[in-house]
Write a protein that holds these residues in place. Structure first.
Motif, mmCIF file in Angstrom:
data_model
loop_
_atom_site.group_PDB
_atom_site.id
_atom_site.type_symbol
_atom_site.label_atom_id
_atom_site.label_comp_id
_atom_site.label_asym_id
_atom_site.label_seq_id
_atom_site.Cartn_x
_atom_site.Cartn_y
_atom_site.Cartn_z
ATOM 1 N N LEU A 3 -2.321 -1.189 -0.120
ATOM 2 C CA LEU A 3 -1.000 -0.567 -0.007
ATOM 3 C C LEU A 3 -0.486 -0.591 1.422
ATOM 4 N N ARG A 19 1.322 -3.709 1.834
ATOM 5 C CA ARG A 19 2.640 -3.708 1.190
ATOM 6 C C ARG A 19 3.680 -3.101 2.129
ATOM 7 N N HIS A 79 1.851 -4.984 -5.631
ATOM 8 C CA HIS A 79 0.408 -4.766 -5.595
ATOM 9 C C HIS A 79 -0.220 -5.559 -6.727
#
Lengths: 345, 518
Positions: free
Chosen positions: A310, A313, A326
């Motif tokens: 994450l 991201r 993801h």
């Protein structure tokens, strides 16, 4: 066969073995950002060889993101990220008593000691069942966590060692009681861990156990794998990758051959860390930069970015307008991981 | 022991154990240390000019030695290169305060050429940006401190590659252009220095000058292959090419002479895109041949393969089994070969670098293997560069020296295509003066393998190799190759004095890389 002909893995060596080849420097995000050899694992090793103290080496010790890229490229097999973690610990321990500590470290120390005194978590998961250690970032996104669980068919382990992972990162002493309690609760389980640094250490602490990172666990799922396409840029979580390099480089090579997606690897087949942050960023004392994420995209034209972590991201969402998903968002598969062990040995 | 002051540009007497190793000629190769006169004034001048200088253990310890690991010295301070303007200010201050400046790229010298024995160490790797890639013209403009590997990373994003570079990821572009740079395609494309189209150079007196074969050609000729004597290369324009993976083929020999004859036959007939010899002592001699395209390989198979006298891997294994079965007293040598094969061969066949039978990123594959299986904290790699007709004798004599001094060693041989129009670049360089068409180079690398050898042992070994070069009228290539103590013996006083006079004009205080050659 004579013993000397067998290719047994050799034990890691310490900084004294550094020959100054600079291979670690080529893959080091500190180097890419600064072009200053002092801020590299080689700079640290050479500094130590020259008699520098931990305090004199504070800059590289603090700047390192512990991505582990230097470990697999070192021809002398020096455990460089282990060296830096050790130096962080020594650096913290060398501070005079009563010297001010960042609030994060004070709070973490208190949590660790509290956990060390507490009874071990009740066994909600039967021994030998695979367990998921999601880590704080995935826990903070319940919808994604639920999707990961559905895909992998795994129970979330109550004690996911988030405090231990953070202590490794920040150079905070882990009480032996806390560590042993955590490791005892994991014995016998197959472990899927989202935190690459924790996974790397579990490999050392529980050498006989079955472990894997979240990325490989998810990407073995047909529902996920079948949705990877050649126009994807697949961003590997670097710590788990480098911590088990010889196995992982083969795994991702096969993934690339089968799906055609491009990988976030450099020419040395080292994972470029997209979200590289040193100690100061972890402690909230400095802002991170996006040099690595920008470099990863330079000259590439993916239609979509697929991340395992994450944190990655967030980094890509800052630097580009491309869709960033993801890995768990690629597919939904309610089946349990029946082929889990076979797929991953 | 009394140490005599040594004037820059002269070779002093050897201060180390003059009665040691009697019968072996020795000359000083480690220079006298600069005594630090005027350092504080110089530091103040740099501070006033805004040039950042780092002092202390952490800053200087990184540079205590080079890849050779036999010469140790510490600078008084370190400057990390950031721009040509900054380097200009540094050199102007160094000239006026007579402070030596040692320039370092990847630090892959083996005789201490990039080790500072006092003064300033200028780390060029701070200038590592690629400035412009022109895919249409197939050129790249880059800062010269960049490692070839970093350059390759950026070129690959454009599906391009450099032409030829050392099989070592951490050689710098500027350092390589200053000494030569040999690749396994040099027999076809020439040395790395031949790929430079133009350079930005900061002269020893601090002028920033652009030079090429048409612009300031005299400076270009002296800086290319000039061992850093006439200026610091801060940027370079290089030729590049489309990236291709390569098909690698191996042929095995038990005779150095036969393998070299076949290598030279292939080179002379342009029969392959890549060629070279890598050995395990003189027992297993591997001629590697590689191709950028299926078409080139098909022509090789049709016309040249049948003329090679080497074996395939299986055939050679049978040949070796027979050889050692008849010589059981050599079983230790056979076991060593077997062990080496098991360790090294898989490195060249790692699946993540292979696609459809072709090797990708050969420089990474070779360089990682080199550091893993040949690297150590000490690397002693004397070399010889000769004309084609002298090469076999040079290698055979060098091989005998290796056998005498070390239990295990490796030889690495490649051809270097010469470019007649670059003849002025080659003067007093790694290119031997009598070479025409091709020069050939051989590195003699003992396997240290955790063994402990004295400096005298290493030095005597190197001298024995270098003496062959003097005897044959050869030169020395790669890694800064030429030892200070050998330059006059190799090239003669007249040529060296002419270059020394040029050096004195260009660098009045003799500050720049002062102990490398003169």
């Amino acid at each position: 066969m004579p013993a000397f002909l067998a290719r047994a893995p050799a034990a890691p060596r310490d900084y004294a073995a550094c020959s100054g080849c600079s291979l670690c420097l080529l893959v080091c995000p500190m180097w890419r950002g600064s072009h200053d050899p002092r801020l590299t694992p080689e700079g640290l090793a050479k500094g130590l060889q020259s008699g520098a103290t931990v305090r004199e080496l504070a800059a590289p010790i603090v700047a390192c993101s512990l991505c582990g890229a230097c470990d697999p490229v070192c021809p002398e097999r020096i455990d460089l990220s282990g060296l830096i973690m050790d130096l962080r610990l020594r650096s913290a321990n060398s501070l005079p008593p009563n010297s001010p500590q960042p609030a994060v470290i004070v709070e973490l120390s208190a949590r660790l000691h509290q956990a060390a005194g507490a009874a071990p978590a009740a066994g909600v998961v039967s021994r030998s069942a695979p367990v998921l250690l999601p880590g704080p970032e995935l826990r903070a996104d319940p919808a994604l966590l639920a999707r990961v669980q559905a895909l992998l068919g795994l129970a979330v382990f109550d004690d996911d060692g988030a405090d231990i992972a953070l202590a490794l990162e920040l150079g905070v002493e882990i009480p032996q009681q806390r560590l042993h309690g955590f490791l005892d609760s994991l014995r016998g389980h197959t472990i899927v861990a989202a935190d690459g640094l924790l996974l790397r250490q579990l490999r050392r602490w529980l050498p006989g156990s079955q472990r894997m990172g979240l990325g490989p666990a998810l990407s073995t799922r047909a529902a996920v794998r079948s949705n990877l396409v050649p126009s994807d840029l697949y961003v590997i979580e670097p710590r788990a990758f480098h911590g088990d390099y010889e196995r992982m480089v083969g795994y991702y090579d096969r993934l690339q051959r089968e799906t055609g997606c491009s990988l976030s690897l450099d020419l040395q087949r080292i994972a470029i860390p997209a979200a590289s942050s040193g100690l100061a960023q972890k402690l909230g004392l400095a802002a991170g930069d996006d040099v690595q994420a920008k470099w990863m995209l330079q000259g590439r034209k993916p239609a979509r970015i697929v991340v395992e972590s994450l944190a990655d991201r967030a980094a890509f969402e800052r630097v580009c307008d491309l869709p960033v998903v993801h890995l768990a968002e690629l597919g939904e598969d309610p089946q349990m991981m029946q082929k889990f062990r076979h797929a991953f040995g | 022991m009394k140490l005599f002051p040594v004037e820059p540009g002269t070779v002093g007497p050897c201060p180390v154990a003059p009665d040691a190793l009697q019968g072996i000629k020795r000359q000083q190769t480690n220079p006298a240390r600069w005594n630090g006169a005027g350092w504080q004034d110089f530091v103040a001048a740099l501070g006033n000019a805004g040039v950042e200088l780092a002092e202390g253990t952490v800053a200087c310890g990184v540079y205590a030695t080079d890849a050779g690991g036999t010469a140790y010295g510490m600078p008084h301070g370190v400057v990390i290169a950031r721009s040509a303007g900054q380097i200009s200010l540094l050199l102007k201050a160094a000239q006026s305060h007579r402070v030596p400046v040692t320039v370092r790229g990847g630090g892959l010298t083996t005789e201490g050429e990039s080790v500072a024995f006092g003064g300033v160490l200028l780390d060029m790797t701070g200038m590592s940006r690629v400035l412009q890639i022109d895919a249409a013209a197939l050129t790249v403009r880059t800062e010269a401190g960049i490692y070839w590997h970093s350059l390759a990373e950026e070129l690959r994003r454009e599906n391009l590659d450099y032409l030829s570079a050392p099989l070592n990821l951490t050689s710098s572009v500027g350092g390589t252009l200053g000494v030569g740079g040999i690749d396994v395609n040099s027999a076809r494309l020439g040395c790395s220095a031949d790929q430079a189209l133009s350079l930005q150079v900061v002269t020893p007196t601090g002028e920033i000058v652009e030079c090429s074969d048409s612009e300031n050609p005299e400076l270009f000729q002296r800086v290319i292959l000039g061992y850093g004597q006439f200026g610091i290369i801060t940027a370079a324009t290089l030729r590049v090419r489309p990236y291709t993976p390569l098909a690698m083929r191996y042929f095995y020999y038990s005779s150095l002479r036969t393998a070299i004859e076949d290598l030279q036959m292939l080179d002379a007939n342009d029969a392959s895109d890549y060629s070279g010899i890598l050995t395990i002592m003189d027992c297993a001699v591997n001629l590697l041949v590689a191709f950028d395209s299926d078409e080139r390989e098909a022509v090789f198979h049709a016309n040249w393969k049948s003329r090679l006298r080497g074996y395939g891997e299986f055939g050679f294994a049978l040949c070796m089994a027979g050889h050692y079965a008849l010589r059981p007293w050599k079983f230790r040598e056979a076991l060593y070969l077997l062990q080496r094969k098991r360790e090294v061969f898989p490195e060249f066949r790692r699946p993540e670098y292979m696609r459809d039978g072709k090797m990708h990123d050969r420089s990474v594959v070779f360089s990682r293997a080199v550091w893993k299986h040949w690297g150590s904290r000490q690397m002693v790699i004397p070399d010889l560069a000769t004309s084609a007709d002298k090469f076999i004798e040079a290698v055979e004599r060098g091989n005998a020296v290796c056998r005498k001094y070390f239990a295990h060693y490796t030889l690495y041989c490649v051809g270097i295509k010469l470019r007649p129009e670059h003849q002025p670049h080659y003067e007093m360089s790694c290119i031997p003066p009598d070479a025409e068409g091709w020069a050939y180079g051989c590195e003699f690398e003992p396997m240290i393998e955790g063994g402990v050898y004295s400096r005298d042992h290493f030095q005597a070994f190197k001298n024995a190799i270098y003496d062959i070069g003097v005897d044959l009228g050869a030169s020395y290539y790669r890694f800064g190759g030429m030892m200070k103590g050998y330059i006059r013996r190799v090239f003669g006083d007249a040529l060296v004095d002419r270059h020394l006079a040029m050096k004195r004009r260009a660098d009045p205080a003799m500050i720049l890389n002062r102990d490398v050659i003169f």
